[in-house]
Write a protein that holds these residues in place. Structure first.
Motif, short mmCIF file in Angstrom:
data_model
loop_
_atom_site.label_atom_id
_atom_site.label_comp_id
_atom_site.label_asym_id
_atom_site.label_seq_id
_atom_site.Cartn_x
_atom_site.Cartn_y
_atom_site.Cartn_z
N LEU A 123 -9.41 5.73 -8.14
CA LEU A 123 -8.32 6.43 -8.91
C LEU A 123 -8.68 7.22 -10.03
N CYS A 124 -8.08 8.44 -10.35
CA CYS A 124 -8.32 9.26 -11.61
C CYS A 124 -7.60 8.41 -12.84
N VAL A 125 -7.62 8.78 -13.86
CA VAL A 125 -6.90 8.53 -15.22
C VAL A 125 -5.42 8.38 -14.78
N LYS A 126 -5.05 9.48 -14.30
CA LYS A 126 -3.61 9.52 -14.14
C LYS A 126 -3.10 8.56 -13.10
N GLY A 127 -3.82 8.41 -12.05
CA GLY A 127 -3.26 7.38 -10.99
C GLY A 127 -3.55 6.12 -11.65
N SER A 128 -4.35 5.80 -12.29
CA SER A 128 -4.82 4.45 -12.62
C SER A 128 -3.66 4.01 -13.91
N ASN A 129 -2.88 5.02 -14.28
CA ASN A 129 -1.77 4.69 -15.45
C ASN A 129 -0.44 4.95 -14.86
N LEU A 130 -0.51 4.91 -13.44
CA LEU A 130 0.96 5.14 -12.84
C LEU A 130 1.92 3.96 -13.26
N HIS B 282 0.80 -1.22 0.11
CA HIS B 282 -0.14 0.09 0.12
C HIS B 282 0.95 1.42 0.04
N THR B 283 0.57 2.13 -0.98
CA THR B 283 1.55 3.31 -1.41
C THR B 283 0.65 4.63 -1.38
N THR B 284 0.93 5.95 -1.68
CA THR B 284 0.11 6.74 -2.03
C THR B 284 0.35 7.42 -3.43
N CYS B 285 -0.73 7.81 -4.14
CA CYS B 285 -0.60 8.65 -5.32
C CYS B 285 0.43 9.65 -5.44
N PRO B 286 1.46 9.99 -6.36
CA PRO B 286 2.41 10.99 -6.30
C PRO B 286 1.64 12.44 -6.93
N TYR B 287 0.29 12.41 -7.34
CA TYR B 287 -0.10 13.53 -8.12
C TYR B 287 -0.78 14.55 -7.21
N CYS B 288 -1.94 14.74 -7.32
CA CYS B 288 -2.70 16.03 -6.54
C CYS B 288 -2.60 15.87 -5.22
N GLY B 289 -3.02 17.01 -4.43
CA GLY B 289 -3.09 16.91 -2.83
C GLY B 289 -4.20 15.98 -2.39
N VAL B 290 -4.99 15.17 -3.02
CA VAL B 290 -6.00 14.45 -2.47
C VAL B 290 -5.38 13.51 -1.62
N GLY B 291 -4.26 12.95 -2.18
CA GLY B 291 -3.66 11.88 -1.37
C GLY B 291 -4.07 10.44 -1.56
N CYS B 292 -4.55 10.01 -2.56
CA CYS B 292 -5.45 8.65 -2.75
C CYS B 292 -4.37 7.50 -2.39
N GLY B 293 -4.97 6.51 -1.81
CA GLY B 293 -4.36 5.29 -1.53
C GLY B 293 -4.09 4.44 -2.56
N VAL B 294 -2.83 3.85 -2.86
CA VAL B 294 -2.81 2.73 -3.91
C VAL B 294 -2.18 1.59 -3.78
N GLU B 295 -2.91 0.62 -4.32
CA GLU B 295 -2.41 -0.95 -3.95
C GLU B 295 -1.67 -1.51 -5.08
N VAL B 296 -0.54 -1.76 -4.87
CA VAL B 296 0.41 -2.42 -5.91
C VAL B 296 0.98 -3.62 -5.77
N THR B 297 0.90 -4.52 -6.82
CA THR B 297 1.42 -5.77 -6.73
C THR B 297 2.96 -5.70 -7.20
N VAL B 298 3.97 -6.21 -6.25
CA VAL B 298 5.30 -6.18 -6.57
C VAL B 298 5.72 -7.53 -6.90
N SER B 299 6.22 -7.73 -8.32
CA SER B 299 6.57 -9.30 -8.80
C SER B 299 8.03 -9.35 -8.67
N GLU B 300 8.89 -10.53 -8.22
CA GLU B 300 10.23 -10.72 -8.37
C GLU B 300 10.33 -12.15 -8.83
#
Length: 922
Positions: free
Chosen positions: A58-65, A16-34
């Motif tokens: 998530l907005c379109v920018k966050g969705s396409n991180l 769990h991390t945070t979107c790096p765009y606007c000041g809304v500060g949306c939470g993001v869930e990311v799968t990390v593969s190794e």
């Protein structure tokens, strides 16, 4: 997932991390593969459904991180004057230069210019170094450009920089007033929460105050298209109206405020006078005032349209005055709510990230605060006075008072006003150090030293969003090359300067714990900002930290149970000396750049839906270029006609600060603008365009208190450009030819590994036929096969190699209206698999005759949507059911609503009601 990768997959984990765009500060869930070989990748991303800022959306920018997270254009090694060096050599070089300059000219001859893209721990380290060890307060930030006027207004009114609202207030209010904000595009997740709230509560009213009707206006019950810069007149008039109505809260004003009579005296405007100043109808003004006084709860939600002004602080205080007078503050669904533009502008404010601040909401001009911070840091010195704010900092670079500047995670040549001066200042500096993610941008071209910093997926620390909510941004990937975290770079540099004891950090949790401890140090409820419950935070607790809102003081809180803070000001107690809020008398001022016969148009600026700041991230993915692929100047048709300009033609734009040839853009017609006003986006720079940097057009005009530049108002001249040939080039990124030097003006975008150029050729340089021949010759030298055809005034060239299309070039003496998506999709196709004759005639596939793309997620185009509306799907929800548009990130919902409003007027009511409930009809 690729099969070859899945066969060697060693592990997957979800972070769990945070979107790096606007000041809304949306939470993001990311799968990390190794993989078994240790290679890491990010394989899946979605919104975090547990995060209270976005609840999974998530907005379109966050969705396409993930599409923006590759290593293209990454700076991976320290560089001095273009040569790769080791980190120790880079630190020593900077340390030697800083030491020599400080010894000769004093501490204030060096400066740092940082960014709301930094994490709180990064911000803390650089402020501690500059103010407590180097002894200079010359640390400012690009957040100066977006929210410093809001900060100053809060401090004047409340005694401290405290945002008194939260996101739930937007949903639980009776009246939502959006002022100078296109939230539908700039803060789309909050806008979706507003949309949902209005649908659930039909009695809720929304007012949009903005000179430009835009996507946000689609949600409004009332739009006030006021004259640019006249906001303070509007809210002074509202204060006067409140004082004369039943909405005046006399008990609250008398018990909890100072200075009401003086503020009211300066605000004695009638409705007719307000209408005259704002250049709108008096009935509209009265309608707004009556809505405000009759609504038990009201939120004023404001952004850059208020802040980016030579009187932004006064404008914000004029809004705050109205909430104090009506007592609509400290209650659910009430208050003046400034929304920040960057992901950690708030965190920077907490640690003193502006030149006139100390850490933990303490003031640099306060002797007690200075002594307290110096003692806490055990530092050798403390800055004696406020430092240089952004515009003044670059003034001092140009006049030689500042000799060295260290720029971190920002691109001031694009974002600061008066670009020509910024260029001169950086050329004159003895030392320019730039820490950044990218290897090339406008500012890096002037850097003597380049330092590779970590990007979003690698950075590890905390950020604070616009509702004071602290979230973890977690490092997902190992930093590539020799990239380092910004706090790490500063700490290691500080040790090279001899400050080993104060900067022996090995993990961001140590910096965070120190920051938390300082927030509570000698803080007997003197300052509302207090997160001292975390002063002894463990590494495990830090790594598992859940989002929380400050304050979080030490007493009565535990590290494992983080209750949300109480509502601010619910007890009527503020943080001024006498604990009363201050009314501020407001004398409205007009913008500095006034129109004239020479410069008759007003230029307004802002962001687009799918782009961000200077496009370092968003410019890397084709999906975000499909909505709007190029910078334009938007004008009313009547204004364009006076200049004999049609849509698509290029114009030269100049102001008193710039030459005409420095800014050149194509024209877009927008009938929602006021006559005499224009709009242009802020994003494009010399990486993506030759002459689209609109920062050149703005003066150094700024608010005298906050120092925030007036980036919403320039007086400009527009002249038709003598274009003899319009050119579009679509070519493979794999074997791209560098063609931009052939054109006088060009813009570039990327779409699915295809590089797209839009260019204009004027009579100054060469003829159209010679450019045609040069393009053909360049590709012929690569062994390519050339197909070409001229249809009317349209020349189309198709270039193939080994039977695969490598490029398509279109030239015309008129603006080109072919579907760019269609042309881009021809690249990489086999020449035998396409309809080459149709391509050479400019006849697109049927799917590309459907107009502009509205929904980026599902590639739904305007004509498809309009046809669906006319067939009875006359609501946003029914369009989603039919076409899926608006059902993923939701960023296009406001445009869908606008299309419904425009095209559903002739649909029989019986047809509409058969399709969906009447309450869904827009």
């Amino acid at each position: 997932m690729n099969a070859s990768v899945s066969n060697t997959l060693s592990s997957e984990k979800t972070s769990h991390t945070t979107c790096p765009y606007c000041g809304v500060g949306c939470g993001v869930e990311v799968t990390v593969s190794e993989t078994e070989s240790g290679q890491q990748s990010l394989s899946h991303l979605e919104g975090n459904r547990q995060h209270p800022a976005n609840f999974g959306q998530l907005c379109v920018k966050g969705s396409n991180l993930l599409d923006t997270n590759d290593l293209s254009n990454r700076l991976l090694h320290p560089m001095i004057e273009g040569e790769r060096v080791s980190w120790p050599d880079a630190y020593q070089h900077i340390a030697d230069k800083f030491t020599a300059i400080i010894n000769e000219y004093g501490s204030d001859a060096v400066a740092f210019y940082v960014s709301g893209q930094l994490l709180t721990e990064d911000y803390y380290a650089v402020n501690k170094l500059a103010k407590g060890y180097l002894g200079t307060a010359n640390v400012d930030t690009n957040s100066r450009l977006c929210m410093s006027s809001a900060v100053s207004a809060y401090k004047r009114a409340f005694g401290e920089d405290i945002v008194p609202c939260d996101y739930q207030d937007l949903e639980n209010t009776d009246l939502l007033v959006l002022i100078g904000s296109n939230a539908a595009w700039t803060h789309p997740i909050l806008f979706q929460r507003m949309e949902k709230a209005k649908k659930l509560n039909p009695e809720m009213r929304i007012v949009h105050v903005d000179p430009r009707a835009n996507a946000t206006s689609s949600l409004a019950d009332l739009h006030l298209g006021i004259k640019p810069g006249s906001d303070a007149y509007l809210f002074n008039g509202l204060l006067n109206y409140i004082s004369k109505s039943h909405a005046f809260d006399r008990a609250f004003v008398e018990s909890h405020t100072n200075g009401f009579d003086a503020a009211l005296s300066s605000a004695s405007l009638s409705i007719e006078e307000v209408a005259s100043h704002c250049d709108i109808d008096a009935k509209t003004v009265k309608q707004f005032y009556e809505l405000f006084v009759s609504s038990p709860k009201a939120i004023s939600f404001y952004s850059m349209g208020i802040n980016q002004s030579n009187s932004g602080v006064d404008k914000a205080n004029s809004i705050i005055n109205c909430h104090l007078a009506s007592g609509k503050i400290g209650k659910e669904g009430c208050g003046p709510f400034s929304i920040t533009g960057q992901p950690n502008a708030m965190g920077g404010r907490e640690v003193g990230g502006l030149a006139n601040m100390l850490a933990a909401h303490m003031d640099i001009e306060n002797p007690t605060h200075k002594a307290r911070v110096k003692e806490f840091w055990q530092s050798p010195t403390i800055a004696e006075q406020g430092g240089l704010k952004a515009v003044d900092l670059f003034d001092s670079l140009e006049n030689g008072k500042v000799k060295a500047v260290w720029i971190m995670a920002t691109n001031p040549l694009v974002s600061m006003p008066n670009r020509n001066k910024i260029e001169r200042a950086l050329k004159k500096a003895e030392l320019v150090v730039v820490s950044d993610v990218v290897s090339e941008n406008d500012t890096l071209a002037y850097a003597h030293v380049k330092l590779p910093a970590t990007a979003w997926s690698e950075k590890d620390g905390t950020v604070t969003n616009s509702e004071r909510r602290v979230s973890r941004q977690r490092g997902l990937l190992i930093p590539p090359g020799e990239a380092k975290h910004d706090w790490q770079i500063i700490s290691e540099f500080a040790q090279a300067m001899g400050f080993k004891e104060g900067f022996n950090y090995t993990h961001p949790s140590q910096i965070y714990a120190e920051h938390a401890a300082l927030s509570g140090y000698e803080n007997d409820d003197e300052r509302y900002f207090n997160i001292s419950a975390h002063k002894n935070i463990s590494l495990n607790t830090y790594n598992n930290m859940k989002p929380y809102r400050w304050p979080l003081p030490e007493v009565g809180a535990t590290q494992n149970s983080l209750p949300d803070s109480k509502r601010v000001f619910s007890d009527g107690k503020f943080y001024t000396e006498n604990r009363r809020a201050n009314f501020i008398p407001i004398d409205p001022r007009i913008p500095e750049q006034c129109t004239s016969d020479d410069y008759p148009f007003v230029l307004n600026t802002g962001r687009l839906r799918d782009q961000w700041h200077t496009m370092t991230r968003t410019g890397k993915t084709g999906k975000l270029a499909q909505h709007i692929s190029e910078s334009s100047i938007y004008m009313r048709a009547e204004d364009a006609a006076k200049l004999s300009v049609s849509e698509g033609e290029w114009v030269h734009i100049s102001s008193a600060m710039s030459q005409a040839e420095q800014v050149c853009l194509p024209v877009k017609i927008d009938e929602k603008l006021r006559l005499g006003t224009c709009f242009a986006p802020i994003h494009w720079n010399q990486t993506f365009a030759s002459s689209a940097s609109i920062a050149r057009l703005f003066t150094d005009a700024r608010d005298p208190l906050s120092g925030q530049p007036e980036l919403k108002h320039a007086a400009i001249k527009i002249e038709k450009s003598p274009v003899v040939q319009y050119v579009q080039v679509f070519q493979s990124k794999i074997d791209v030819l560098e063609l931009k030097q052939l054109f006088d003006h060009w813009q570039k975008s990327v779409r699915d590994d295809v590089e797209c150029f839009t260019a204009a050729l004027t009579q100054k340089e060469s003829t159209a036929s010679s450019i045609f021949n040069k393009i053909v010759t360049e590709f012929s030298h690569l062994g390519c096969q050339i197909y070409s055809r001229i249809v009317n005034s349209l020349s189309i060239i198709v270039v193939s190699k080994d039977e695969v299309i490598k490029a398509v070039i279109v030239m015309s003496d008129k603006p080109i209206n072919l579907a760019q998506d269609w042309l881009a999709q021809q690249i990489y196709k086999n020449i035998e698999e396409i309809d080459l004759p149709s391509l050479l005639r400019g006849i697109p596939d049927e799917s590309f005759t459907l107009g502009r793309q509205v929904c980026s997620c599902f590639n739904v185009r305007e004509k498809t949507i309009v046809n669906a509306i006319k067939s009875g799907f006359a609501s946003v929800s029914s369009l989603g059911d039919k076409l899926k548009c608006g059902t993923n990130c939701g960023s296009c919902k406001s445009e869908l609503a606008e299309l419904v409003k425009t095209h559903s007027g002739n649909i029989p009511i019986s047809v509409v009601t058969e399709v969906h409930d009447s309450e869904d009809v827009v």
